[in-house]
Write a protein that holds these residues in place. Structure first.
Motif, PDB file in Angstrom:
ATOM      1  N   SER A 165      -2.786  -7.714  -2.630  1.00 48.93           N
ATOM      2  CA  SER A 165      -1.554  -7.008  -2.974  1.00 48.93           C
ATOM      3  C   SER A 165      -1.935  -5.727  -3.716  1.00 48.93           C
ATOM      4  O   SER A 165      -3.074  -5.571  -4.179  1.00 48.93           O
ATOM      5  CB  SER A 165      -0.666  -7.880  -3.870  1.00 48.93           C
ATOM      6  N   TYR A 166      -0.968  -4.836  -3.844  1.00 51.62           N
ATOM      7  CA  TYR A 166      -1.211  -3.608  -4.596  1.00 51.62           C
ATOM      8  C   TYR A 166      -1.648  -3.942  -6.016  1.00 51.62           C
ATOM      9  O   TYR A 166      -2.616  -3.371  -6.541  1.00 51.62           O
ATOM     10  CB  TYR A 166       0.053  -2.743  -4.613  1.00 51.62           C
ATOM     11  N   CYS A 193      -5.096   0.526  -2.466  1.00 53.53           N
ATOM     12  CA  CYS A 193      -3.948   0.997  -3.254  1.00 53.53           C
ATOM     13  C   CYS A 193      -3.250   2.157  -2.552  1.00 53.53           C
ATOM     14  O   CYS A 193      -2.014   2.193  -2.496  1.00 53.53           O
ATOM     15  CB  CYS A 193      -4.396   1.419  -4.653  1.00 53.53           C
ATOM     16  N   TRP A 226      -1.078   0.981   0.294  1.00 48.48           N
ATOM     17  CA  TRP A 226       0.181   0.410  -0.202  1.00 48.48           C
ATOM     18  C   TRP A 226       1.152   1.519  -0.615  1.00 48.48           C
ATOM     19  O   TRP A 226       2.346   1.461  -0.305  1.00 48.48           O
ATOM     20  CB  TRP A 226      -0.084  -0.517  -1.390  1.00 48.48           C
TER      21      TRP A 226
END
Length: 67
Positions: A7-8, A46, A49
Motif C-alpha cells: 500500500s502507499y 509511492c 500510488w
C-alpha cells in the motif's frame, strides 16, 4: 510481499526507515547502495500510488463538469 502489493502507507513507512538508516550512516558502502536502491524502488511505488490518485481526482472532476 512484492513491491506491487505494498500500500502507499506501507511503502512510505519503509521509505522513511530507509532514509533514516542512510542518514545515520555507519554501514558499508555495499549496504548503503542496497538501501539506496531499495529507497528508489519504494519511491517509485509511492509515485505510482500518487499518480493513480491524481488520475482518479482528474476523472472525478471531469465527470462533475460534464454533467
Amino acid at each position: 510481499m512484492s513491491d506491487e502489493s505494498l500500500s502507499y502507507e506501507q511503502a512510505r513507512t519503509e521509505l522513511a526507515e530507509v532514509v533514516s538508516r542512510l542518514e545515520q550512516g555507519g554501514g558499508s558502502l555495499e549496504e548503503s547502495l542496497a538501501l539506496w536502491e531499495r529507497g528508489e524502488k519504494l519511491a517509485d511505488v509511492c509515485q505510482r500510488w500518487l499518480d493513480g490518485a491524481r488520475e482518479r481526482i482528474d476523472a472525478a472532476r471531469a465527470a462533475r463538469t460534464a454533467d
